[in-house]
Scaffold this active site. Structure first.
Site, PDB file in Angstrom:
ATOM      1  N   SER A 132      -8.298  12.315   2.403  1.00  0.00           N
ATOM      2  CA  SER A 132      -7.679  11.420   1.424  1.00  0.00           C
ATOM      3  C   SER A 132      -7.051  12.317   0.370  1.00  0.00           C
ATOM      4  CB  SER A 132      -8.708  10.487   0.820  1.00  0.00           C
ATOM      5  OG  SER A 132      -9.687  11.241   0.177  1.00  0.00           O
TER       6      SER A 132
ATOM      7  N   GLU B 217       7.085  11.784  -1.525  1.00  0.00           N
ATOM      8  CA  GLU B 217       7.072  10.659  -0.577  1.00  0.00           C
ATOM      9  C   GLU B 217       6.609   9.395  -1.282  1.00  0.00           C
ATOM     10  OE1 GLU B 217       4.449  11.698   2.629  1.00  0.00           O
ATOM     11  OE2 GLU B 217       5.481  13.587   3.028  1.00  0.00           O
TER      12      GLU B 217
ATOM     13  N   LYS C 251       4.000   6.313  -1.562  1.00  0.00           N
ATOM     14  CA  LYS C 251       2.615   6.056  -1.164  1.00  0.00           C
ATOM     15  C   LYS C 251       2.546   4.611  -0.666  1.00  0.00           C
ATOM     16  CE  LYS C 251      -2.172   6.874  -2.407  1.00  0.00           C
ATOM     17  NZ  LYS C 251      -2.759   5.635  -1.925  1.00  0.00           N
TER      18      LYS C 251
ATOM     19  N   LYS D 183       3.752  16.633  -2.195  1.00  0.00           N
ATOM     20  CA  LYS D 183       3.137  17.622  -1.307  1.00  0.00           C
ATOM     21  C   LYS D 183       3.875  18.949  -1.445  1.00  0.00           C
ATOM     22  CE  LYS D 183       1.869  13.985   1.925  1.00  0.00           C
ATOM     23  NZ  LYS D 183       2.185  13.285   3.182  1.00  0.00           N
TER      24      LYS D 183
ATOM     25  N   CYS E 154      13.879 -34.726 -15.824  1.00  0.00           N
ATOM     26  CA  CYS E 154      13.696 -35.775 -16.809  1.00  0.00           C
ATOM     27  C   CYS E 154      15.018 -36.523 -16.901  1.00  0.00           C
ATOM     28  CB  CYS E 154      13.353 -35.139 -18.145  1.00  0.00           C
ATOM     29  SG  CYS E 154      13.568 -36.274 -19.510  1.00  0.00           S
TER      30      CYS E 154
HETATM   31  S1  IVH Z   1      -1.003  12.104   2.962  1.00  0.00           S
HETATM   32  C1  IVH Z   1      -3.885  15.235   3.580  1.00  0.00           C
HETATM   33  N1  IVH Z   1       1.091  10.601   2.418  1.00  0.00           N
HETATM   34  O1  IVH Z   1      -3.023   7.208   0.933  1.00  0.00           O
HETATM   35  C2  IVH Z   1      -3.158  14.086   3.003  1.00  0.00           C
HETATM   36  N2  IVH Z   1      -1.039   9.557   2.447  1.00  0.00           N
HETATM   37  O2  IVH Z   1      -5.835   9.017   0.194  1.00  0.00           O
HETATM   38  C3  IVH Z   1      -3.376  12.883   3.783  1.00  0.00           C
HETATM   39  N3  IVH Z   1      -0.976   7.153   2.022  1.00  0.00           N
HETATM   40  O3  IVH Z   1      -5.304   6.294   2.976  1.00  0.00           O
HETATM   41  C4  IVH Z   1      -2.644  11.713   3.304  1.00  0.00           C
HETATM   42  N4  IVH Z   1       1.204   6.993   1.793  1.00  0.00           N
HETATM   43  O4  IVH Z   1      -3.153   6.330   4.247  1.00  0.00           O
HETATM   44  C5  IVH Z   1      -0.244  10.643   2.570  1.00  0.00           C
HETATM   45  N5  IVH Z   1       3.043   9.409   1.995  1.00  0.00           N
HETATM   46  C6  IVH Z   1       1.701   9.445   2.158  1.00  0.00           C
HETATM   47  C7  IVH Z   1       0.910   8.287   2.025  1.00  0.00           C
HETATM   48  C8  IVH Z   1      -0.471   8.397   2.183  1.00  0.00           C
HETATM   49  C9  IVH Z   1       0.064   6.337   1.795  1.00  0.00           C
HETATM   50  C10 IVH Z   1      -2.384   6.726   2.070  1.00  0.00           C
HETATM   51  C11 IVH Z   1      -3.160   7.259   3.223  1.00  0.00           C
HETATM   52  C12 IVH Z   1      -4.552   7.426   2.686  1.00  0.00           C
HETATM   53  C13 IVH Z   1      -4.361   7.513   1.227  1.00  0.00           C
HETATM   54  C14 IVH Z   1      -4.611   8.916   0.760  1.00  0.00           C
END
Ligand code: IVH
Length: 702
Positions: A97, A134, A136, A320, A456
């Site tokens: 995560s 990216e 999320k 990242k 009305c």
């Molecule tokens: S990278 C090593 N990139 O967010 C890194 N995660 O805690 C692994 N998530 O449940 C995750 N968008 O499913 C990464 N662009 C993205 C993401 C992403 C959503 C979610 C992922 C995980 C949580 C990360």
């Protein structure tokens, strides 16, 4: 053991079978290509019907020759497998995560960049670090395992070490390739997010509500797209999963063939994503390479603006470090990589309860049900109200007082109730119904056929509509009261100086001059304009009353047809229908307007204040289509009652008489007509049935 186990992929005997084998392979290949164009590229090259035809052809081939069925066949996307439980999957590379930067301000990005630079022992002189920024995605993490180019396993994250095997369900996701191009490595785990688009979510909930209404047991609506996606992925019946529209974005990878085993050699994260994209995986277009903290902050801000326009939910962005050797160097703490961070946005959806449902009246008389909510912080503000738009919408979502609801506030859009958490509904919460009368003025509230909104009918009388009514009355094309602008109307109404239109004509110079931005000179001018407006014309006055659906042209036609205001005020809907361009909706609206005592009082007060116009005569009877025609009605008509027929005939200028004579133009005879029919026949008077009457009412003389 089946023949397939015995012979594997060995060629089948016989030329017909060989042809089928080749055709099945060709169809699979075609369908893979077109599914990719459709689901992932959003650019179909074939009409749906043609795709379906190819699909059915393959299905038929596979049904006739089960040995042709391959696990990567597109027909395997439709689901069908039912499990007792999901098998456990040991992740060979753990699913991590990411640390979340809780600070939603720009400083979140700056702190991350500073940390990365420190860990990499970069000095101020070193150039800015390159990052991949990216979205999320708000769904659930998925690991897709491909062996020899075939999707062999899809697993949830679980606790990061062990997840669940949800392959059958994930196969149903059109955006996920079942087979990779030959350039892909022999072993590859692609990681990304399974999610549901908002429009798909709304459609799904719509369908669920219909199922619940139909009394289907065990059906429920979903709280948000993430929940719906998670529910679909964890369906034991993959047939049900197939009905739930899911999507996918790739953002990383796990286990993979090494370079020595022919695996990919990537230097950067961005390069890897491009490669995944080239192998058919959806990668979000927003994914960007940016430089340093400033680049991250810029991305965070840009996405905050673009977030609402995205067809799916995101709850933040992810940064990242782009260089993979640096990622390796930065490593992990506990189970979080030090090379990535999530930077959140304020939540756009929260749960709260409905305290009451009020009905607000807008400037145009529209009645809007509004849910009064227990205050909740959502989308960056405290929300206490959410519009339910109208009765239909309130019923569709079935929002009730006492309900726990999901409230959404996205961007500057007004807060909305997304859905009701039905499990938490208090017993005997009453269904919402729109009131029959305006909550502000007590006039009748009506919903026109084919419209969603109640309105009305108080018009001039309703204080909620007063500003709009005054403003419209003063309009250049209505009473043309120069100098009575919006701002002034607002003040006069707010201060209680103008309660009805007639009050305009009793305004004093001192009152006007004391208004904001009103000089004595303009006050004098306005009084003159008001005085001048008293010499009106009937069409302008009618238009100025602001009767719904009565525009300038209709006002002119009404004035021409009836000549006098009093005639219009008492005209039946049938009589009104005789006016050119007046249809049932307009006729009903005029009738309802003058049926309200308040509105008649306002008209009288305006006349008392000295308003006048020259009234003409109604259209001369000879100009009416049935002028000079005498009709006798007898017996029971099919199409309408005798009274209604009489009203309509008279409105067209006909005379309706009770007895038949030589002067009678027509006798309209319904069922069980008696002596009048006999007499008509004796005198040679034309006799009409319902069809003949209909012709007469169209103005034609049969
Ligand atoms: S990278 C090593 N990139 O967010 C890194 N995660 O805690 C692994 N998530 O449940 C995750 N968008 O499913 C990464 N662009 C993205 C993401 C992403 C959503 C979610 C992922 C995980 C949580 C990360």
């Amino acid at each position: 053991m089946s023949t397939r186990d015995l012979f594997g992929d060995a060629p089948l005997n016989g030329s017909g079978q060989e042809r089928d084998l080749a055709r099945a392979a060709e169809l699979r290949s075609l369908l893979h290509h077109h599914a990719h164009c459709y689901y992932t590229l959003d650019a179909p090259e074939l009409p749906d019907s043609e795709y379906d035809r190819l699909f059915r052809e393959l299905q038929a081939l596979e049904a006739a020759h089960p040995e042709l069925l391959k696990p990567d066949s597109p027909t395997q996307r439709v689901g069908g497998q039912v499990l007792d439980a999901f098998a456990q999957v040991q992740h060979r590379v753990p699913m991590l995560s990411i640390r979340t930067e809780t600070d939603t301000e720009a400083s979140g990005a700056e702190a991350f960049d500073a940390r990365v630079r420190k860990e990499l022992t970069l000095s101020e002189a070193d150039p800015a670090v390159q990052y991949v920024a990216e979205l999320k995605f708000d769904g659930l993490a998925m690991s897709l395992r491909y062996e020899d180019g075939l999707l062999v396993q899809a697993a949830t994250r679980g606790d990061g070490e062990t997840g669940e095997d949800v392959t059958a369900n994930v196969r149903t996701i059109g955006q996920i390739p079942l087979r990779l191009p030959s350039a892909a490595p022999a072993l590859l785990e692609v990681r990304g997010e399974v999610y549901m688009r908002r429009d798909d979510f709304e459609k799904l909930n719509e369908r669920q509500r219909a199922r619940m209404a139909a009394g289907i047991k065990g059906e429920k609506t979903f709280v948000n797209p993430r929940n719906a996606a998670a529910g679909a992925v964890r369906q034991l019946d993959s047939g049900i999963a197939a009905e739930r529209p899911l999507s996918f974005f790739a953002y990383g990878w796990g286990d993979m063939a090494s370079a020595a085993e022919g695996g990919p050699v990537w230097d950067t994260h961005f390069e890897a994503l491009q490669q995944l994209k080239s192998w058919g995986f959806p990668v979000a277009d927003q994914t960007s390479c940016v430089l340093g903290a400033a680049g991250l902050v810029g991305f965070h801000q840009r996405m905050a603006r673009e977030r609402d326009a995205l067809p799916y939910d995101i709850d933040g962005v992810v940064y990242k470090v782009n260089r993979l050797d640096w990622q390796l160097q930065l490593g992990f703490v506990t189970r979080e990589p030090r090379w990535a961070v999530a930077h959140k946005y304020p939540a756009q959806e929260e749960m709260t309860t409905v305290l009451s449902i009020d009905v607000q009246v807008g400037r145009t008389g529209k009645l809007t049900p509004v849910a009064k909510l227990a205050p909740v912080f959502v989308g960056g503000v405290t929300v206490t109200n959410a519009t339910l738009h109208n009765e239909l919408e309130a019923r569709r979502k079935d929002v009730r007082v006492g309900d726990t609801v999901i409230v959404r506030r996205a961007g500057d859009v007004i807060p909305e109730v997304v859905s009701v958490v039905l499990d938490r509904r208090p017993a005997d919460a009453p269904q919402f119904t729109m009131m029959s009368h305006c909550p502000v003025c007590g006039s009748l509230a009506e919903r026109e056929e084919g419209e969603a909104d109640h309105r009305c009918t108080g018009g001039l009388f309703c204080s909620a509509q007063r500003k709009q009514a005054v403003w419209h009355f003063a309009h250049r094309r209505a009473m043309d009261i120069e100098g009575l602008g919006d701002k002034l109307v607002d003040q006069l109404v707010d201060l209680g100086q103008v309660k009805t239109l007639a009050d305009l004509y009793h305004l004093k110079l001192e009152t006007l001059a004391s208004m904001d931005r009103m000089a004595e000179k303009s006050a004098v001018n306005l009084l003159e304009a008001l005085e001048k407006s008293k010499q009106a014309t009937l069409p302008r006055f009618l238009f100025g009353l602001g009767i719904r659906h009565v525009g300038e042209a209709t006002a002119k036609e009404l004035a021409r047809h009836f000549g006098q205001l009093d005639a219009i005020m008492v005209a039946s809907e049938d009589a009104l229908l005789q006016v050119p361009d007046v249809g049932p909706i307009v006729a009903h609206s005029i009738r309802t307007f003058f049926d309200q005592a308040h509105n008649r009082e306002v008209v009288q007060a305006l006349r008392d204040a000295g308003l006048s116009w020259t009234e003409g005569d109604a259209l001369a009877p000879t100009e009416m289509p049935l002028a000079g025609v005498t009709v006798v009605l007898t017996g029971t008509l099919q199409s309408m009652g005798r009274d209604e027929a009489k009203d309509q005939l008279e409105a067209l200028g006909a005379k309706v008489s009770g007895s038949v004579s030589k002067k009678t133009s027509y006798v309209v005879a319904g069922a069980e007509a008696g002596s009048k029919l006999d007499k008509a026949q004796a005198l040679g008077v034309p006799v009409l049935d319902d069809a003949g009457l209909a012709m007469l009412l169209k103005g034609d003389k049969p």
